[in-house]
Scaffold this motif. Structure first.
Motif, PDB file in Angstrom:
ATOM      1  N   TYR A  13      -0.031  -4.293   2.166  1.00 50.81           N
ATOM      2  CA  TYR A  13       0.496  -4.582   3.497  1.00 50.81           C
ATOM      3  C   TYR A  13       1.964  -5.000   3.424  1.00 50.81           C
ATOM      4  N   THR A  33      -5.914   2.205  -4.491  1.00 52.64           N
ATOM      5  CA  THR A  33      -6.413   3.081  -3.422  1.00 52.64           C
ATOM      6  C   THR A  33      -7.901   2.882  -3.211  1.00 52.64           C
ATOM      7  N   ARG A  37      -9.815   1.417   0.168  1.00 51.31           N
ATOM      8  CA  ARG A  37     -10.891   2.172   0.820  1.00 51.31           C
ATOM      9  C   ARG A  37     -12.177   1.355   0.875  1.00 51.31           C
ATOM     10  N   GLU A  40     -11.814  -1.067   3.677  1.00 48.16           N
ATOM     11  CA  GLU A  40     -11.935  -0.371   4.961  1.00 48.16           C
ATOM     12  C   GLU A  40     -13.402  -0.052   5.265  1.00 48.16           C
ATOM     13  N   GLU A  41     -14.146   0.357   4.248  1.00 46.49           N
ATOM     14  CA  GLU A  41     -15.572   0.652   4.459  1.00 46.49           C
ATOM     15  C   GLU A  41     -16.334  -0.614   4.812  1.00 46.49           C
ATOM     16  N   GLN A  45     -13.277  -0.246   9.611  1.00 46.69           N
ATOM     17  CA  GLN A  45     -12.056   0.060  10.365  1.00 46.69           C
ATOM     18  C   GLN A  45     -10.952   0.495   9.408  1.00 46.69           C
ATOM     19  N   GLN A  46     -10.034   1.303   9.928  1.00 45.71           N
ATOM     20  CA  GLN A  46      -8.918   1.774   9.114  1.00 45.71           C
ATOM     21  C   GLN A  46      -7.823   0.714   9.068  1.00 45.71           C
ATOM     22  N   LEU A  47      -7.322   0.472   7.861  1.00 43.73           N
ATOM     23  CA  LEU A  47      -6.283  -0.526   7.680  1.00 43.73           C
ATOM     24  C   LEU A  47      -4.882   0.077   7.597  1.00 43.73           C
ATOM     25  N   GLN A  49      -2.358   3.774   7.760  1.00 45.30           N
ATOM     26  CA  GLN A  49      -2.134   5.206   7.973  1.00 45.30           C
ATOM     27  C   GLN A  49      -1.322   5.725   6.799  1.00 45.30           C
ATOM     28  N   ARG A  50      -1.816   6.789   6.169  1.00 43.27           N
ATOM     29  CA  ARG A  50      -1.107   7.361   5.016  1.00 43.27           C
ATOM     30  C   ARG A  50       0.062   8.191   5.516  1.00 43.27           C
ATOM     31  N   VAL A  55       2.673   3.765   3.237  1.00 40.02           N
ATOM     32  CA  VAL A  55       1.616   3.602   4.235  1.00 40.02           C
ATOM     33  C   VAL A  55       2.137   2.716   5.359  1.00 40.02           C
ATOM     34  N   THR A  58      -2.190  -0.542  10.366  1.00 40.76           N
ATOM     35  CA  THR A  58      -2.725  -0.454  11.715  1.00 40.76           C
ATOM     36  C   THR A  58      -2.740  -1.850  12.328  1.00 40.76           C
TER      37      THR A  58
END
Length: 298
Positions: A13, A33, A37, A40-41, A45-47, A49-50, A55, A58
């Motif tokens: 971040y 990576t 992931r 996020e799983e 929710q998606q953390l 954007q690639r 990155v 969000t």
């Protein structure tokens, strides 16, 4: 929730890059990576954007960082204090900064800490490049001549450098300084310039601030090191604009002459920067506080 996943998330971040975060936390990029992931799983929710390069967080990541950052940093500080209890300077500190400022001010200021065990590894370069290296964990602390920006870096103002229009006596005697003060740079017509770069960055800034105009012509001598600009100007190659800390000795001795004394001299703020979350680590805090104290005398 696994704290190691949160630590890796916070590094990504702040750095805005999986690669840079991997260097910071001492993991491979594929592992970073995979951990992002996994988090996020777990959250559903998606953390991030690639992007083609790096990155972007969000709004979910913004919220999560706000919730966990202070706690992760506090845990890291506890771990560092454990190491520091045995030897606060157990690891060499990787310091970076502009060549002139680092050599003339920063290294002399930090020299007393070597008696306490400080070990320094020093890199020199342009501030923008060094700040990028700080984000990528190539350096621990950077002294910067530009204001650091972004969530990855924690920066504190260190000192203000004042810029002075200077010349050797042979040129100062030829210049009508009263005309210069009253009418501006027209009094310098035909006087050669010595500059740090072809586009006259420091001279241009001085002209804009003091005279409200841009310098005309080009430099007769260009040296990408302010110590070289100082040497050439002192030797009589032309006039230049230099930070006061660099030419104070020459001004005191009369080897250089200040051509103007504007009521509001142009200044530039210097900063001491670390990666966000590391600024309270004992070895960094000791060096940072010592620099801030010594900079009062610059």
């Amino acid at each position: 929730m696994d704290l190691s996943l949160l630590r890796t998330f916070l590094a990504v971040y702040r750095a805005g890059s999986l690669t840079a975060a991997a260097r910071q936390v001492g993991l491979s990029q594929p592992t970073v990576t995979a951990q992002v992931r996994a988090l996020e799983e777990e959250l559903g929710q998606q953390l991030f954007q690639r992007l083609p390069r790096g990155v972007a967080p969000t709004t979910v990541a913004d919220e999560l960082a706000g919730e966990v950052a202070s706690h992760i940093d506090a845990l890291a500080a506890v771990a560092e204090r454990g190491l520091a209890a045995r030897d606060p300077f157990a690891r060499p500190l990787h310091l970076a900064g502009p060549a002139e400022l680092t050599c003339s001010r920063v290294l002399p200021a930090l020299a007393p800490l070597t008696d306490q065990g400080l070990k320094l590894r020093v890199s020199l370069g342009l501030s923008d490049e060094l700040l990028a290296g700080l984000t990528e964990a190539r350096f621990d602390l950077v002294v910067s001549t530009v204001r650091p920006r972004g969530r990855a870096i924690a920066a504190t103002p260190l000192a203000d450098e004042e810029f002075i229009l200077v010349a050797a006596p042979r040129w100062a005697d030829r210049i009508d300084r009263e005309e210069l003060a009253e009418q501006g740079p027209g009094a310098l017509r035909g006087v050669p310039l010595v500059s740090y770069a072809e586009d006259l960055p420091i001279i241009r800034r001085y002209w804009r601030t003091v005279f409200g105009t841009r310098p005309t012509g080009s430099a007769v001598v260009v040296v990408p090191d302010l110590r070289g600009v100082l040497a050439a100007t002192t030797a009589g190659a032309g006039i230049s604009v230099l930070p006061g800390y660099l030419c104070a000795r020459e001004l005191d001795s009369g080897a250089l002459v200040a051509l103007l004394a504007p009521e509001v001299p142009p200044i530039n703020t210097l900063y001491v920067a670390t990666r966000a979350g590391t600024e309270h680590a004992p070895h960094l805090a000791a060096v940072r506080s010592h620099l801030l104290m010594q900079a009062r005398l610059w």
